[in-house]
Write a protein that holds these residues in place. Structure first.
Motif, PDB file in Angstrom:
ATOM      1  N   GLY A 327       0.816  -1.211   0.000  1.00  0.00           N
ATOM      2  CA  GLY A 327       0.000   0.000   0.000  1.00  0.00           C
ATOM      3  C   GLY A 327       0.846   1.255   0.000  1.00  0.00           C
ATOM      4  O   GLY A 327       0.537   2.232  -0.715  1.00  0.00           O
ATOM      5  N   ALA A 328       1.929   1.256   0.793  1.00  0.00           N
ATOM      6  CA  ALA A 328       2.817   2.414   0.823  1.00  0.00           C
ATOM      7  C   ALA A 328       3.509   2.614  -0.523  1.00  0.00           C
ATOM      8  O   ALA A 328       3.654   3.746  -1.010  1.00  0.00           O
ATOM      9  N   LEU A 329       3.928   1.504  -1.147  1.00  0.00           N
ATOM     10  CA  LEU A 329       4.592   1.597  -2.444  1.00  0.00           C
ATOM     11  C   LEU A 329       3.660   2.202  -3.489  1.00  0.00           C
ATOM     12  O   LEU A 329       4.055   3.078  -4.277  1.00  0.00           O
ATOM     13  N   ARG A 330       2.420   1.756  -3.512  1.00  0.00           N
ATOM     14  CA  ARG A 330       1.456   2.287  -4.475  1.00  0.00           C
ATOM     15  C   ARG A 330       1.217   3.788  -4.256  1.00  0.00           C
ATOM     16  O   ARG A 330       1.184   4.582  -5.205  1.00  0.00           O
ATOM     17  N   GLY A 331       1.041   4.162  -2.979  1.00  0.00           N
ATOM     18  CA  GLY A 331       0.772   5.563  -2.697  1.00  0.00           C
ATOM     19  C   GLY A 331       1.928   6.468  -3.074  1.00  0.00           C
ATOM     20  O   GLY A 331       1.726   7.537  -3.678  1.00  0.00           O
ATOM     21  N   MET A 332       3.157   6.062  -2.752  1.00  0.00           N
ATOM     22  CA  MET A 332       4.312   6.893  -3.073  1.00  0.00           C
ATOM     23  C   MET A 332       4.584   6.933  -4.572  1.00  0.00           C
ATOM     24  O   MET A 332       5.076   7.928  -5.105  1.00  0.00           O
ATOM     25  N   ALA A 333       4.274   5.817  -5.275  1.00  0.00           N
ATOM     26  CA  ALA A 333       4.516   5.801  -6.721  1.00  0.00           C
ATOM     27  C   ALA A 333       3.614   6.788  -7.441  1.00  0.00           C
ATOM     28  O   ALA A 333       4.007   7.384  -8.463  1.00  0.00           O
TER      29      ALA A 333
END
Length: 506
Positions: A327-333
């Protein structure tokens, strides 16, 4: 990534089933022989010597019945559990050291306490006759003499006194054999569980003249049975917990991983977006749900984020950590961060988490317009590029495991792709090293070598789904120690023209 399990002390192996079966057969054969002797002694009820022999036979039969029951439990054992490795992992973790028994003390061994004795109570003379062993069972001095039937109940735990009264009444009034257990409080204050078995002694007129009985101390036996029952109940509870955690991990994984398990739908008019397919391969036991993931995300501006990763551990903890990380990876991307910067932020996230963990990850950003792949890795196998019937691993930029150190800096690399290229991302649980697959000189795991050998089949495939099927055929039946993910991207667009073979000049 496989969890680290120490193999310094291998687990003790259970006895062979044939050995236990042989012991059961011997115990039952011996019981039959003792039972035959007991029936012979029962033919002369008035002989005092045979009565004592019969009492000993009754005692031996009870011991053999207990032995047969315990050997049966050893043979049957606990039922196998599909999450048996995850139940053990969930309940106890890695195997520990086995404590060795202490060396026996020097000198003669202490004499064990007596566990059985006999008694006879004469109703005509009101006399009692105890064997010497029975005095030891009650911790009573022989000089004090035996207990009468009237005195005996006062030595019992209060709750068990009515039971003894009923047994004595059945024997003396109804003339029936008796058998039961009760607790006594010995002269030294110890509470012991006693098994009593007796029968009436009839006179010439058929009336009850006396009662004889064999009493044995079964405290240790009942304690062992109670502990065994408690351990079995605890094991069942742990199994139930393991099943629940396994179900939660599976549901969480299915909820987090993209719903496209075969092919990702392309947005309308996005012909340059690569054809994608992915697959999750469970471990050999299908019980260790880990933190592996794959993902593809369309970015603002037409780009595409491809990622695979693996968080250490198994079960709900690893799966929930994977969900948080993804979830963090998706949001930061979505903010436009480069792959190298994404790795640095994920590392900071794991390093400062309430429950620290380690993980590997591979993050790629594909630009359809220029057909370029920018990527970074954190202790993860590099992407594999297949082109023209051959394959190679892309040179890896610098990057350590996520959560391994604070302030880590991650390099970033770029690769230009051509129409028809196939890019394979995978986690390192795809193949076991135990199968003789050593790492390649460039540090790639053995699973990557097996994938590179499939280059002709990948390049001949017409879709990413076909490539995934090739991977499943090759790795789906292997004895993997860990679960794994594979993500295949086949670059679209017009493929370069292949030169026609030269024709011979007539």
């Amino acid at each position: 990534m496989p969890s680290h399990v120490s193999a310094e002390h291998p687990a003790a192996q259970p006895p062979e089933p044939g050995t236990v079966e042989a012991l059961i057969a011997q115990a039952r054969r011996l019981r039959g022989e003792v039972d035959a002797v007991r029936r012979t002694t029962a033919a002369e009820p008035g002989d005092e010597r045979l009565r004592w022999q019969r009492a000993l036979c009754e005692l031996a039969v009870h011991h053999l019945d207990d032995l047969d029951r315990q050997l049966g439990q050893l043979r049957d054992g606990p039922a196998p559990d599909p999450v048996g490795a995850a139940a053990a992992a969930a309940a106890g973790g890695a195997a520990g050291r086995v404590a060795l028994p202490a060396a026996p003390p020097e000198g003669p061994a202490p004499r064990p306490a007596c566990s059985a004795g006999s008694a006879e109570w004469n109703l005509l003379t009101d006399e009692a006759d105890w064997s010497g062993e029975l005095y030891g069972l009650f911790a009573r001095s022989p000089e004090e003499g035996p207990l009468s039937l009237d005195e005996l109940p006062s030595w019992l735990v209060e709750e068990d006194q009515p039971l003894l009264t009923a047994m004595v009444t059945d024997c003396l009034v109804d003339g029936r054999p008796i058998e039961g257990e009760f607790r006594i409080v010995r002269a030294d204050g110890a509470v012991r569980t006693v098994h009593m078995m007796g029968s009436p002694v009839l006179d010439a007129d058929g009336r009850t003249a006396a009662m004889w009985a064999v009493l044995r101390d079964v405290t240790a036996l009942r304690r062992s049975e109670r502990e065994l029952s408690e351990r079995r109940d605890a094991l069942l509870r742990r199994r139930q917990i393991a099943r629940t955690e396994h179900r939660m991990a599976v549901e969480l994984q299915e909820a987090v991983l993209p719903p496209w398990r075969e092919t990702l739908r392309r947005p309308p008019g996005a012909d340059a977006v690569p054809d994608l397919a992915a697959h999750y391969l469970p471990s050999a036991t299908s019980a260790l749900i880990g933190g592996d993931w794959y993902d593809a995300l369309h970015l603002p501006g037409g780009g595409l984020l491809l990622s695979v990763g693996d968080l250490t551990g198994h079960g709900v903890t690893a799966t929930s950590g994977m969900a948080m990380l993804l979830g963090a990876l998706r949001g930061m991307a979505l903010t436009g961060a480069e792959p190298g910067a994404l790795m640095e932020r994920l590392n900071h996230l794991l390093d400062t988490a309430a429950q620290p963990a380690l993980g590997s990850a591979l993050c790629c950003r594909y630009d359809p317009a220029g057909r370029t792949l920018d990527w970074a890795q954190a202790g993860h196998p590099a992407p594999l590029l297949f082109r023209g019937g051959t394959g190679r691993a892309l040179p890896r930029p610098d990057g350590v495991l996520l959560g391994a150190t604070s302030g880590a800096v991650y390099g970033q690399a770029r690769e230009s792709l051509l129409p028809g290229d196939v890019v394979v991302l995978h986690t390192d649980g795809l193949a076991r090293r135990a199968a003789g697959l050593t790492d390649s000189p460039d540090g790639e795991p053995g699973g990557a070598r097996r994938l590179l050998e499939l280059a002709p089949r990948f390049c001949a495939a017409r879709s990413a789904r076909e490539c995934v099927r090739v991977v499943v055929e090759e790795f789906g039946g292997t004895e993997r120690e860990d679960d794994a993910c594979v993500l295949v991207a086949r670059i679209g667009g017009a493929e370069p023209e292949r030169p026609e073979p030269a024709r011979p000049v007539p």
